[in-house]
Structures are given as C-alpha cells and as structure tokens.
Design a protein around this motif. Structure first.
Motif, PDB file in Angstrom:
ATOM      1  N   ALA A  39       8.678  12.108 -13.310  1.00 51.50           N
ATOM      2  CA  ALA A  39       8.454  12.263 -11.876  1.00 51.50           C
ATOM      3  C   ALA A  39       7.056  11.827 -11.479  1.00 51.50           C
ATOM      4  O   ALA A  39       6.842  11.291 -10.382  1.00 51.50           O
ATOM      5  CB  ALA A  39       8.686  13.719 -11.462  1.00 51.50           C
ATOM      6  N   LEU A  40       6.086  12.029 -12.376  1.00 51.31           N
ATOM      7  CA  LEU A  40       4.714  11.604 -12.095  1.00 51.31           C
ATOM      8  C   LEU A  40       4.636  10.089 -11.992  1.00 51.31           C
ATOM      9  O   LEU A  40       3.937   9.547 -11.132  1.00 51.31           O
ATOM     10  CB  LEU A  40       3.773  12.110 -13.189  1.00 51.31           C
ATOM     11  CG  LEU A  40       2.311  11.669 -13.090  1.00 51.31           C
ATOM     12  CD1 LEU A  40       1.676  12.153 -11.793  1.00 51.31           C
ATOM     13  CD2 LEU A  40       1.518  12.182 -14.298  1.00 51.31           C
ATOM     14  N   VAL A  59       6.997   7.998 -11.005  1.00 48.34           N
ATOM     15  CA  VAL A  59       7.586   7.581  -9.730  1.00 48.34           C
ATOM     16  C   VAL A  59       6.645   7.879  -8.575  1.00 48.34           C
ATOM     17  O   VAL A  59       6.425   7.036  -7.692  1.00 48.34           O
ATOM     18  CB  VAL A  59       8.943   8.287  -9.526  1.00 48.34           C
ATOM     19  CG1 VAL A  59       9.500   7.972  -8.141  1.00 48.34           C
ATOM     20  CG2 VAL A  59       9.931   7.877 -10.607  1.00 48.34           C
ATOM     21  N   ASP A  60       6.077   9.068  -8.565  1.00 54.25           N
ATOM     22  CA  ASP A  60       5.164   9.465  -7.495  1.00 54.25           C
ATOM     23  C   ASP A  60       3.927   8.578  -7.466  1.00 54.25           C
ATOM     24  O   ASP A  60       3.457   8.147  -6.399  1.00 54.25           O
ATOM     25  CB  ASP A  60       4.765  10.924  -7.702  1.00 54.25           C
ATOM     26  CG  ASP A  60       4.258  11.584  -6.432  1.00 54.25           C
ATOM     27  OD1 ASP A  60       4.341  10.951  -5.362  1.00 54.25           O
ATOM     28  OD2 ASP A  60       3.785  12.725  -6.501  1.00 54.25           O
ATOM     29  N   LEU A  61       3.378   8.279  -8.641  1.00 51.54           N
ATOM     30  CA  LEU A  61       2.187   7.443  -8.724  1.00 51.54           C
ATOM     31  C   LEU A  61       2.485   6.011  -8.297  1.00 51.54           C
ATOM     32  O   LEU A  61       1.657   5.362  -7.648  1.00 51.54           O
ATOM     33  CB  LEU A  61       1.641   7.475 -10.154  1.00 51.54           C
ATOM     34  CG  LEU A  61       0.282   6.836 -10.418  1.00 51.54           C
ATOM     35  CD1 LEU A  61      -0.805   7.474  -9.559  1.00 51.54           C
ATOM     36  CD2 LEU A  61      -0.084   6.954 -11.901  1.00 51.54           C
ATOM     37  N   ASP A 103       4.812   5.098  -6.096  1.00 50.38           N
ATOM     38  CA  ASP A 103       4.944   5.112  -4.635  1.00 50.38           C
ATOM     39  C   ASP A 103       3.579   5.124  -3.958  1.00 50.38           C
ATOM     40  O   ASP A 103       3.376   4.464  -2.930  1.00 50.38           O
ATOM     41  CB  ASP A 103       5.738   6.347  -4.198  1.00 50.38           C
ATOM     42  CG  ASP A 103       7.209   6.256  -4.569  1.00 50.38           C
ATOM     43  OD1 ASP A 103       7.676   5.137  -4.839  1.00 50.38           O
ATOM     44  OD2 ASP A 103       7.876   7.305  -4.599  1.00 50.38           O
ATOM     45  N   TRP A 104       2.646   5.865  -4.521  1.00 47.55           N
ATOM     46  CA  TRP A 104       1.306   5.977  -3.934  1.00 47.55           C
ATOM     47  C   TRP A 104       0.501   4.694  -4.088  1.00 47.55           C
ATOM     48  O   TRP A 104      -0.203   4.268  -3.166  1.00 47.55           O
ATOM     49  CB  TRP A 104       0.566   7.134  -4.593  1.00 47.55           C
ATOM     50  CG  TRP A 104      -0.883   7.246  -4.237  1.00 47.55           C
ATOM     51  CD1 TRP A 104      -1.416   7.712  -3.076  1.00 47.55           C
ATOM     52  CD2 TRP A 104      -1.998   6.876  -5.060  1.00 47.55           C
ATOM     53  NE1 TRP A 104      -2.789   7.671  -3.122  1.00 47.55           N
ATOM     54  CE2 TRP A 104      -3.178   7.160  -4.330  1.00 47.55           C
ATOM     55  CE3 TRP A 104      -2.113   6.346  -6.346  1.00 47.55           C
ATOM     56  CZ2 TRP A 104      -4.449   6.912  -4.853  1.00 47.55           C
ATOM     57  CZ3 TRP A 104      -3.369   6.106  -6.868  1.00 47.55           C
ATOM     58  CH2 TRP A 104      -4.528   6.389  -6.120  1.00 47.55           C
ATOM     59  N   PHE A 142      -5.122  10.960  -5.032  1.00 48.56           N
ATOM     60  CA  PHE A 142      -3.876  11.275  -5.734  1.00 48.56           C
ATOM     61  C   PHE A 142      -4.236  12.172  -6.903  1.00 48.56           C
ATOM     62  O   PHE A 142      -4.861  11.742  -7.868  1.00 48.56           O
ATOM     63  CB  PHE A 142      -3.194   9.996  -6.239  1.00 48.56           C
ATOM     64  CG  PHE A 142      -1.890  10.257  -6.944  1.00 48.56           C
ATOM     65  CD1 PHE A 142      -0.695  10.115  -6.268  1.00 48.56           C
ATOM     66  CD2 PHE A 142      -1.862  10.644  -8.281  1.00 48.56           C
ATOM     67  CE1 PHE A 142       0.512  10.367  -6.911  1.00 48.56           C
ATOM     68  CE2 PHE A 142      -0.671  10.893  -8.928  1.00 48.56           C
ATOM     69  CZ  PHE A 142       0.526  10.750  -8.242  1.00 48.56           C
ATOM     70  N   ARG A 169       0.344  17.376  -7.811  1.00 49.33           N
ATOM     71  CA  ARG A 169       1.608  16.671  -7.634  1.00 49.33           C
ATOM     72  C   ARG A 169       2.553  16.845  -8.824  1.00 49.33           C
ATOM     73  O   ARG A 169       3.765  16.684  -8.677  1.00 49.33           O
ATOM     74  CB  ARG A 169       1.356  15.183  -7.390  1.00 49.33           C
ATOM     75  CG  ARG A 169       0.642  14.891  -6.077  1.00 49.33           C
ATOM     76  CD  ARG A 169       0.306  13.416  -5.976  1.00 49.33           C
ATOM     77  NE  ARG A 169      -0.379  13.093  -4.743  1.00 49.33           N
ATOM     78  CZ  ARG A 169       0.150  12.351  -3.760  1.00 49.33           C
ATOM     79  NH1 ARG A 169       1.377  11.898  -3.870  1.00 49.33           N
ATOM     80  NH2 ARG A 169      -0.556  12.084  -2.684  1.00 49.33           N
ATOM     81  N   TRP A 170       2.004  17.112 -10.005  1.00 45.75           N
ATOM     82  CA  TRP A 170       2.838  17.216 -11.203  1.00 45.75           C
ATOM     83  C   TRP A 170       2.521  18.471 -12.009  1.00 45.75           C
ATOM     84  O   TRP A 170       3.399  19.206 -12.415  1.00 45.75           O
ATOM     85  CB  TRP A 170       2.643  15.972 -12.071  1.00 45.75           C
ATOM     86  CG  TRP A 170       3.353  16.029 -13.380  1.00 45.75           C
ATOM     87  CD1 TRP A 170       4.707  15.925 -13.585  1.00 45.75           C
ATOM     88  CD2 TRP A 170       2.769  16.212 -14.679  1.00 45.75           C
ATOM     89  NE1 TRP A 170       4.997  16.023 -14.924  1.00 45.75           N
ATOM     90  CE2 TRP A 170       3.826  16.195 -15.623  1.00 45.75           C
ATOM     91  CE3 TRP A 170       1.465  16.368 -15.127  1.00 45.75           C
ATOM     92  CZ2 TRP A 170       3.599  16.338 -16.987  1.00 45.75           C
ATOM     93  CZ3 TRP A 170       1.238  16.505 -16.489  1.00 45.75           C
ATOM     94  CH2 TRP A 170       2.299  16.484 -17.405  1.00 45.75           C
TER      95      TRP A 170
END
Length: 354
Positions: A59-60, A62-64, A66-67, A278, A283-284
């Motif tokens: 998940a980290l 994917v989030d990173l 996107d950012w 970030f 976030r994670w």
C-alpha cells in the motif's frame, strides 16, 4: 537469481535493492585500510547502494507512486520481497538465526539485499577493514530486556539463558551485522529517538570524513512486538511498523556511483519526504528510530524510478528535534573541508535540536 550491479558490468539487483555495488568492495584482508580523499578534492557522499525491507508495504508503494507521479511498478519492485522477521531464513538461510532479535533479523535482511546477495547464508572469506556499520533504532531489544527483568525477578539470575543474555545490549544489532558480514571498521549503534536514522547518516559521514572507512553501511531497523508497540504508543499517535532499510555510503569519486547527499535547502528540493511532506509514518506506519534511513532509501527508490531531484528527506518530531538532508542526482554543492575530506551533509531543519 540475477546478479547485482558491479563495476564490471550491469545486472539487475534483487527486488527491493538499489544499485548494490557501483564499485568493487572496499578493503579486504591485507589492505592498508581506509584511504582519505586527496587534499583539495570535492568528494560528495553518495548512496552507492540501498535496500528497503518493509514487510507488507504494498500500500505504501501505491500511495507513494500517486503522490510522486512515478511508475507504481518500479516502486512496487523496490518494496517487494520483504519477509517478516519470523521468515528471515528465506533471505538469510537458517543457520545462525536462533535467538536473534526480530529487529536484528530484519536488519540482516536489509544489508543482505543492499549488497545484492543471493538467498542463503554468505559467510565472509576475510574481514573487510574498510567497511563500517552504523545502525539506528530505539526499540530493537526492549522485549528481551523486559523478559530478562521478569525472569530475574521471578526466578533469579541463574534462570537467564546464556543465549538470550547478549541481546540485552542495545548494540546487538550493529555488532551482529559486523560479525555476520565480516565488516571490520567502526561499528556504532545510535538510539537517539526519532532523529536516529539521519543521526546515523551524520555519523557515517564523519567516519568517511575522518578516513575511518571507505564505505559505511547505514542500517535502520525497528520491531513491532507487544513491548515495543506499547512503549511507542505511550508517547506517539502513529502506529509502529516493523521494518528495516540499508544505505551503502561512500565518498568514491566518478560517475554512476549513485545519488549524492547534500545540505538541506528547501529552495533546491523538488519535494519533501518525511514530516511536513509525504510522511510514511502517518500514511503507512512509523519505523521510529529507523525512519530517517527508511525515508532516504525511499528517496533513492523515487530517483531510481525517474523522479526529479533533489528530494528533501526529513525525520524527527517536536519532542526529539528534526533532521533534514537532500538526495539528488545532479550537480552537488561544495561538500568538502579545506583538506579535501567529505563535509557534513545534514542540517537540523526548523525546530531542530542542534
């Protein structure tokens, strides 16, 4: 298993590892030891190799992605393959892991992958006197310490296992790495709170400046057992996550060695990775004392995936102070002292405890 990057030719590093060795391993038995940079030379500190060993961090990635706007596949590859501590034998082999702390196992996995080694125990043929180890972490052995206290209180000192007792020393992480891989230069363990990760990078820079090592492995590792989690939650809102990361720092000159560290400068940075930008901790999950090393390794992954640099990397909080540095692939400002040694590359940042 594919081969790591070496000076002799290209190869694909293991998943989750950056360029494992852009130069041949420094030192070895019979060598004269670390060499200082030539007087007057501009020698930036570079990240010649890196790895991220963060279990369950999909998940980290994917989030990173996107950012940052970089390829999610590249970041997923960088974060793939990280096994939890109880499966460390899949990376390290089974022999020698008995009674090793979870944080120690994670740290060994991170170093193993940063060096681009194949799965299984790799015993060093010789001691490398030019490679130092600096480890950052605060909670790595607290479960063992608590367990020993309970045992002594209930049954007396004779009930303590001689195999468990060495883990009562917080520097068991750094010493185990040195013994496991045969690194014979300086060996340090930093437990300085939320800034420990970049404090360790600072200490590694000083070792390179002083000519005490030609290569320094900076490792960050934290567990997430019940005792460690309880202590962490007593003072912080973020969730503690088990994980580790490794950076291979060198002052080696030349192109292709790796991204360079330079003093923090908000006007030069394209983005901020860490508190205020970030922040993986929110976030994670929080790697606490290892966060600075983890964030730098994530910045290396971003640059490797095509992100524009330099990237500002930060760690710390209002309680422990803050540290910040830049990681980039472009031109590096003057980073040497008048005698040519590598200069400091860390600034405290706003609110830092200097």
């Amino acid at each position: 298993m594919t081969s790591p990057l070496t000076a002799a030719g290209p190869g694909r590093p293991v998943p989750g590892a950056g360029p494992a060795r852009a130069t041949p391993p420094a030192g070895g038995a019979g060598t004269a030891g670390p060499r200082r940079p030539a007087p007057g030379a501009t020698v930036p500190v570079r990240v010649a190799g890196w790895s991220l060993h963060l279990p369950d961090a999909g998940a980290l990635a994917v989030d990173l992605a996107d950012w940052s706007g970089v390829s999610p596949q590249r970041l997923s590859e960088a974060l793939a393959g990280a096994v939890p501590a109880d499966r460390a034998h899949e990376t390290l082999g089974r022999k020698g892991l008995l009674y090793k702390e979870p944080a120690t196992r994670l740290a060994l996995c991170a170093v193993h992958r940063a060096l681009g080694l194949p799965p299984g125990r790799t015993r060093p043929a010789e001691v490398d006197p030019a490679t130092a180890v600096v480890v950052a972490g605060n909670l790595g052995n607290v479960a063992t310490v608590a367990g020993l206290v309970r045992t002594v209180r209930a049954e007396g000192g004779r009930a303590v296992s001689p195999l468990a007792a060495p883990n009562a020393s917080s520097n068991v992480l750094s010493s185990t790495i040195g013994l496991w891989f045969g690194f014979g230069a300086a060996n340090l363990m930093l437990c300085s709170g939320a800034t420990a990760g970049l404090d360790a990078v600072r200490a590694a820079t000083l070792l390179l400046r002083a000519g005490r090592a030609e290569r320094v492995l900076v490792v960050g590792a934290e567990p997430a057992d019940e005792v460690a989690t309880g202590l962490h939650q007593a003072g912080r809102a973020s969730m503690l996550r088990a994980g580790a990361a490794c950076l291979v720092l060198t002052c080696a000159a030349g192109t292709g060695v790796g991204p360079a560290l330079s003093p923090a400068d908000a006007h030069r940075a394209t983005c901020l990775l860490g508190p205020g930008g970030f922040d993986p901790a929110t976030r994670w999950g929080d790697c606490y004392g290892a966060a600075g090393v983890v964030n730098l390794a994530l910045a290396a992954a971003l640059l490797d995936a095509g992100a524009a640099g330099p990237i500002a990397v930060a760690c710390g909080d209002d309680t422990d102070g803050r540290r910040e540095t830049l990681l980039g692939t472009g031109a590096v400002p003057e980073t040497t002292t008048p005698d040519g040694r590598c200069a400091a590359i860390l600034d405290g940042g706003p609110g830092a405890d200097r």
